[in-house]
Design a protein around this motif. Structure first.
Motif, PDB file in Angstrom:
ATOM      1  N   UNK A  67       0.831  -1.205   0.000  1.00  0.00           N
ATOM      2  CA  UNK A  67       0.000   0.000   0.000  1.00  0.00           C
ATOM      3  C   UNK A  67       0.863   1.252   0.000  1.00  0.00           C
ATOM      4  N   UNK A  68       1.923   1.241   0.818  1.00  0.00           N
ATOM      5  CA  UNK A  68       2.816   2.389   0.865  1.00  0.00           C
ATOM      6  C   UNK A  68       3.484   2.652  -0.465  1.00  0.00           C
ATOM      7  N   UNK A  69       3.874   1.595  -1.165  1.00  0.00           N
ATOM      8  CA  UNK A  69       4.490   1.750  -2.486  1.00  0.00           C
ATOM      9  C   UNK A  69       3.490   2.317  -3.492  1.00  0.00           C
ATOM     10  N   UNK A  70       2.256   1.854  -3.407  1.00  0.00           N
ATOM     11  CA  UNK A  70       1.210   2.340  -4.315  1.00  0.00           C
ATOM     12  C   UNK A  70       0.914   3.820  -4.065  1.00  0.00           C
ATOM     13  N   UNK A  71       1.003   4.239  -2.796  1.00  0.00           N
ATOM     14  CA  UNK A  71       0.673   5.625  -2.437  1.00  0.00           C
ATOM     15  C   UNK A  71       1.896   6.541  -2.427  1.00  0.00           C
ATOM     16  N   UNK A  72       3.072   6.037  -2.789  1.00  0.00           N
ATOM     17  CA  UNK A  72       4.304   6.825  -2.681  1.00  0.00           C
ATOM     18  C   UNK A  72       4.156   8.179  -3.374  1.00  0.00           C
ATOM     19  N   UNK A  73       4.601   9.233  -2.678  1.00  0.00           N
ATOM     20  CA  UNK A  73       4.540  10.570  -3.239  1.00  0.00           C
ATOM     21  C   UNK A  73       3.227  11.280  -3.012  1.00  0.00           C
ATOM     22  N   UNK A  74       2.296  10.631  -2.325  1.00  0.00           N
ATOM     23  CA  UNK A  74       0.989  11.232  -2.071  1.00  0.00           C
ATOM     24  C   UNK A  74       0.844  11.560  -0.587  1.00  0.00           C
ATOM     25  N   UNK A  75      -0.132  12.392  -0.284  1.00  0.00           N
ATOM     26  CA  UNK A  75      -0.402  12.729   1.109  1.00  0.00           C
ATOM     27  C   UNK A  75      -0.899  11.497   1.866  1.00  0.00           C
ATOM     28  N   UNK A  76      -1.577  10.615   1.168  1.00  0.00           N
ATOM     29  CA  UNK A  76      -2.085   9.403   1.815  1.00  0.00           C
ATOM     30  C   UNK A  76      -0.935   8.586   2.395  1.00  0.00           C
ATOM     31  N   UNK A  77       0.144   8.460   1.637  1.00  0.00           N
ATOM     32  CA  UNK A  77       1.304   7.704   2.138  1.00  0.00           C
ATOM     33  C   UNK A  77       1.914   8.394   3.345  1.00  0.00           C
ATOM     34  N   UNK A  78       2.029   9.721   3.286  1.00  0.00           N
ATOM     35  CA  UNK A  78       2.623  10.471   4.388  1.00  0.00           C
ATOM     36  C   UNK A  78       1.807  10.297   5.663  1.00  0.00           C
ATOM     37  N   UNK A  79       0.493  10.396   5.548  1.00  0.00           N
ATOM     38  CA  UNK A  79      -0.386  10.217   6.709  1.00  0.00           C
ATOM     39  C   UNK A  79      -0.270   8.789   7.236  1.00  0.00           C
ATOM     40  N   UNK A  80      -0.253   7.830   6.326  1.00  0.00           N
ATOM     41  CA  UNK A  80      -0.141   6.424   6.705  1.00  0.00           C
ATOM     42  C   UNK A  80       1.166   6.178   7.463  1.00  0.00           C
ATOM     43  N   UNK A  81       2.260   6.713   6.940  1.00  0.00           N
ATOM     44  CA  UNK A  81       3.575   6.511   7.562  1.00  0.00           C
ATOM     45  C   UNK A  81       3.667   7.201   8.915  1.00  0.00           C
ATOM     46  N   UNK A  82       3.154   8.416   9.000  1.00  0.00           N
ATOM     47  CA  UNK A  82       3.192   9.136  10.275  1.00  0.00           C
ATOM     48  C   UNK A  82       2.330   8.441  11.329  1.00  0.00           C
ATOM     49  N   UNK A  83       1.175   7.956  10.910  1.00  0.00           N
ATOM     50  CA  UNK A  83       0.304   7.243  11.848  1.00  0.00           C
ATOM     51  C   UNK A  83       0.992   5.992  12.374  1.00  0.00           C
TER      52      UNK A  83
END
Length: 240
Positions: A29-45
């Motif tokens: 999922x993180x790879x699919x969302x890379x470069x998006x705000x969704x990935x950043x929120x996911x990673x920070x969470x």
């Protein structure tokens, strides 16, 4: 079955498998969302959830009824690595990512194969162990798969230096109090691990050092070797 954990049994296989799948799904999922705000929120969470969980773990082991000098201090390598993980993900500092990569994939994965654990799912220790190690290894895999971390020669040296600093910190405590932080003390773990095959202490310290750094060296070399193989195949592929 809910109160006792037996390594190499059905519960071991199921538990390791469930957490392995969860790490794989998160990384994809993180790879699919890379470069998006969704990935950043996911990673920070994910990163801040590690901090919250580990603060709870420290409090659990610090309780007077649970405290044991041999096991309660957050000084095992995995106890340190799990704090490296969130800050590596949040800051993306190269040296933190390097330490996380080698400590997680090179060393903490051992816990999935030879877990030093006796309590089953009915006990908090079960969840502290499995979730804690998943936080370490999962963060490193996420950094590789989703964020594209690739170790360089300098990163290997950083990992080696981190090992030396860690062992220099825990060895005096091990020798002074007869404990086994970092699994480098003069004690054999209660549950069978790879250390049992490395002979008596202190000679086994030499084998531990060589084994650890051989694994780390392989984890670095696999990337330039893979890149070299890909480059070598390109002309053949282009020529049909």
């Amino acid at each position: 079955m809910l109160t006792t954990f037996t390594p190499f049994g059905t519960m071991h296989a199921v538990t390791a498998g469930v957490f392995a799948v969860s790490m794989a799904v998160a990384s994809v999922l993180g790879r699919r969302w890379k470069g998006t705000r969704r990935e950043l929120v996911f990673r920070r969470t994910w990163a801040w959830s590690i901090v919250a969980w580990q603060l709870g773990a420290v409090a659990y082991w610090a309780r007077p009824s649970a405290f044991d000098l041999a096991t309660s201090l957050p000084l095992q390598l995995c106890d340190v690595a799990v704090w490296v993980a969130p800050f590596a993900l949040l800051t993306q500092k190269r040296w933190l990512r390097a330490v996380l990569y080698f400590w997680a994939i090179g060393l903490s994965t051992q816990a999935f194969f030879t877990p030093v654990l006796a309590e089953g799912p009915a006990h908090p220790k079960f969840w502290l162990f499995w979730i804690g190690h998943t936080q370490i290894v999962g963060s490193a895999i996420y950094d590789v798969v989703a964020l594209g971390f690739r170790p360089r020669g300098r990163d290997f040296l950083i990992g080696t230096a981190a090992n030396l600093v860690y062992f220099a910190a825990v060895m005096p405590l091990n020798l002074m109090y007869g404990v086994n932080y970092g699994f480098v003390g003069n004690i054999t773990p209660e549950h069978r691990t790879l250390i049992d095959s490395l002979g008596p202490w202190p000679l086994r310290l030499v084998w531990i050092f060589l084994l650890v750094h051989t694994i780390m060296l392989a984890l670095w070399l696999v990337w330039p070797l893979a890149a070299w193989m890909v480059r070598g195949r390109r002309p053949l592929a282009a020529g049909g």
